[in-house]
Design a protein around this motif. Sequence first.
Motif, short mmCIF file in Angstrom:
data_model
loop_
_atom_site.label_atom_id
_atom_site.label_comp_id
_atom_site.label_asym_id
_atom_site.label_seq_id
_atom_site.Cartn_x
_atom_site.Cartn_y
_atom_site.Cartn_z
N GLU B 34 -5.76 -3.51 1.76
CA GLU B 34 -5.75 -1.95 1.61
C GLU B 34 -5.29 -1.94 0.02
OE1 GLU B 34 -6.25 0.44 3.87
OE2 GLU B 34 -5.96 1.69 1.58
N TYR B 35 -4.48 -2.61 -0.53
CA TYR B 35 -4.36 -2.60 -1.79
C TYR B 35 -5.41 -2.63 -2.65
CZ TYR B 35 -2.54 -4.61 -6.60
OH TYR B 35 -2.13 -4.72 -7.82
N GLY B 36 -6.29 -3.84 -2.45
CA GLY B 36 -7.65 -3.80 -3.30
C GLY B 36 -8.51 -2.53 -3.12
N ALA B 164 5.14 -1.50 5.53
CA ALA B 164 4.75 -2.03 6.99
C ALA B 164 3.47 -2.07 7.54
CB ALA B 164 5.74 -1.04 8.13
N ASP B 165 2.48 -1.47 6.87
CA ASP B 165 1.19 -1.35 7.35
C ASP B 165 0.09 -0.77 6.35
OD1 ASP B 165 1.09 1.30 7.53
OD2 ASP B 165 0.99 1.59 9.75
N THR B 169 0.82 1.18 2.85
CA THR B 169 0.45 0.36 1.58
C THR B 169 -0.31 1.54 0.80
OG1 THR B 169 0.53 -1.77 2.59
CG2 THR B 169 -0.46 -1.33 0.61
N ALA B 170 -1.21 2.19 1.24
CA ALA B 170 -2.14 2.91 0.35
C ALA B 170 -1.45 4.14 -0.20
CB ALA B 170 -3.07 3.61 1.25
N SER B 171 -0.19 4.39 0.73
CA SER B 171 0.75 5.77 0.08
C SER B 171 1.55 5.06 -1.03
CB SER B 171 1.49 6.29 1.37
OG SER B 171 2.07 7.35 1.07
N VAL B 183 8.42 -1.29 -10.69
CA VAL B 183 8.53 -1.36 -9.30
C VAL B 183 8.00 -2.71 -8.91
CG1 VAL B 183 7.48 -0.41 -7.11
CG2 VAL B 183 7.71 1.11 -9.02
N TYR B 184 8.70 -3.46 -7.82
CA TYR B 184 8.08 -4.38 -7.08
C TYR B 184 7.57 -4.23 -5.73
CZ TYR B 184 7.84 -9.06 -4.74
OH TYR B 184 7.29 -10.03 -3.92
N VAL B 185 6.56 -4.40 -5.45
CA VAL B 185 5.88 -4.10 -4.03
C VAL B 185 5.61 -5.49 -3.55
CG1 VAL B 185 3.93 -3.06 -2.56
CG2 VAL B 185 4.87 -1.90 -4.69
N ARG B 186 5.88 -5.62 -2.05
CA ARG B 186 5.70 -7.05 -1.40
C ARG B 186 4.41 -6.80 -0.38
NH1 ARG B 186 8.82 -10.24 3.13
NH2 ARG B 186 9.16 -12.37 1.92
N LEU B 187 3.39 -7.58 -0.50
CA LEU B 187 2.66 -7.26 0.55
C LEU B 187 2.19 -8.64 1.23
CD1 LEU B 187 -0.08 -5.10 -1.57
CD2 LEU B 187 1.53 -4.33 -0.08
#
Lengths: 280, 336
Positions: B34-36, B164-165, B169-171, B183-187
Motif C-alpha cells: 500500500e505504501y508503494g 494496522a492495515d 497505511t494509505a491514510s 515522522v517514523y512509520v513502521r510497516l
Amino acid sequence: MNAATKGKITDVKELENIAKKIRLHILHMLTRAGSGHTGGSLSAVDAAVAIYFSKMNFNPEDPSWKDRDRFILSKGHAAPLLYAIMAEAGYFPFETIGTLRKIESPLQGHPCCKSLPGVEVSTGSLGQGLSVANGMALGLRLDNNPAKVYCIMGDGEIQEGQIWEAAMTAAHYKIDNLCAVVDNNGLQIDGPVQKIMGIAPIHDKWAAFGWHVIDIDGHNMEEILRALDEAEGVKGKPTVLIANTTKGKGVSFFEGKVEYHGVAPSAEEYERAVKEINNG
Amino acid sequence: MGEKSQQSAVSSQQSNVGAYGNTPDKKPKATRDEYGDTLLELGKKRQDIVVLDADLSCSTKTNKFATAFPERFFNMGIAEQDMIGTAAGLSLTGKVPFASTFAVFETGRAWDQIRLTVCYSNTNVKLVATHGGITVGEDGASHQALEDVALMRALPNMTVIVPADAAETASVINTIADYKGPVYVRLGRAKVPYIMPDDYKFRIGKAFVFHIGRDVNIVASGIMVAIAKKAAEMLSKDGLDTGVINMSTIKPLDGEALLKVAKSSKLIVTAEEHSVIGGLGGAVCEFLSENHPVPVKRVGIHDSFGCSGNPDELIKFHGLTAEDIVKTVKNAINHS
C-alpha cells in the motif's frame, strides 16, 4: 532584489583583515566561555572567511532566503568560527558572542539550527555534514536554483565512514554545485591524525572517489580564492579543497599543539594572543 | 474455514489469509504494498515529494515511485547513514523526502543521523520503514526489527506510527505528507487483513477504539490489532467484555483514549509485534502509572531476538497469537 548581494569582497588584504578580526572574536568567545575548541576553530578561519565573504550570497535579514548559498560546518566543534563569522556578517548583535556555551544562549556548544537562524543544519556528531550538503545540492538542482553549497570538514573527521558514503553519492549524482573543504590541520584530540588512524593519501582517496581535488595552503588567501574560482568552473563532478593548515593558526603558542584541540585560552593566554594577532 | 486459517494472524504465501478481516471481500494486502501505491499517487499530485532508498526499493515498494519519477528518486546504495543525511538536506531545500529501507537498518544503522539531522534539526523527513517485526519471516533475527519503535520513540520531535492495515497505511502516508516534522512509520512485509472501518480516517495522535470493554481492554498496534480483535471475540464468548484499541500513533500517545479505557476496566493488555521494552507496552505503562495506575500485562517479544520461520509459525513461537492474549488475560484475572 534581495539585500544579500551587497558587494562581495575580493580584495585579498581586506579578507585577511576580516580573518584577523574573526580570530580575535573566536579567542574572545572561547575565553569568555571558559571551554571550547580553540585549535580547529583557528585552523579553518581563512577558508571559511574566503567562502563567506568572497563567494556566498546570503542575507542576515532573511536567513531562510531560498536563493542563498549554503554553508555547512560539518566539523561542528569549530562552532566559534561559524558564530564569529555570523556575528561579523550581521546575523545577530555582536554582544551575543559573549554568551557562547551559556545556558539558553543561541550559541550552543555545537551549532544548532533551531537555536540560531542562519545555521543551516545542526552538527557536532562528526561525519554527517557532507551528506546533508549533498541533499541540499540535489534539492537546489531539482529546482534549477543556481545557489551553491559549501561544506567544511575536519581531517580527523574523514575517518568517519559516512564521509565516504557521501563522497560516493556526490560523485555518483555528479553534484557540481557543491564545494567541500578538508581542514587538513594534521591533529585530532588524541594526537596526530596519521598516528591515531592514518588517512593518507588524502588527495588520492578523494580523487579515487571521483572528485576534483585541489591542494592548497589553507592560510594563503590568494590560493584559497583561486581554488574557489576553479571549483566553480568544474562541471559534472564535485570539488574538494584539501586545505593544508596549522591547528591553532595565528597564535604562536597554540600552533601545532594538540593540547589546544578542546581547551579554551586562559585570561593570560588571551591577552598574549590578542597582542600577537594585532601585531601580526 | 480450516483450523489453520482461523489461527492465521498474518498470511504467509502458503497459508489462508484474511481470517480476522472485517471486509472479507477485500483481499489482504501488505502495508508495504500500500505504501508503494500511495507514494506513487502522492508523487503524481505533488512535485515536492522525493524518495530515497538504500538498495531495497523492490522490497520497500518505493520502486513504483522510482519508475514513474526517476528524477525525484535517489537510490543511495547500501548506505543508510548517508541516506538519512541526504534526506535531511533535501528537506532543507523545501522537499518532502520519504526515506525507506528495512526497519532494522533505518532505525538502528542510522540512529545518530536521525537524532542529529532529523530530530535535533527538526527537519521535515519522513522515515517509512518496512519489514518491522518478526513477520519478516525466514530472513531471521538480523532482519527482524523488534526495537525500532523504542529507538524512535526516545527521540524528541519524533512522531511514531504503526498502522494496522493497508487502508490505514494509505491514510497515514497521505496525512504525514501534509504534516511538518520528523515522522517514523513502521510497516510490515506480510499481507494483513483489512480491519479498519471503511469510513475510518487516520489522525496523528488519535487512537481508534473499536469497543470499550467493561472487563478488559487490549491496546494494540500494527498486525496485533487484528489478533487482538480475535482475542476479544474469544474472551467475550467466555463472558469477559473485552475492548480493543488501535493505538496506531505510539508517539504522541493518545492519553485521552487510554484514560477512558483504563477507567472502564480493571485490566489493560498491550499487544505489539515488538519488544515489550520501550515500545507500545512501555509507553502505555509509563502513561498509566503516572496518570491512572491499573494492572497492565504486555504481550510482545520478551527481551529476545527473533528467528527464522514462516510468519504464522513465528507468531506462535513468540507467543503473539490470539490464544496467547486470551491466556494472558485469564492468568491476570485469576491472579488478581
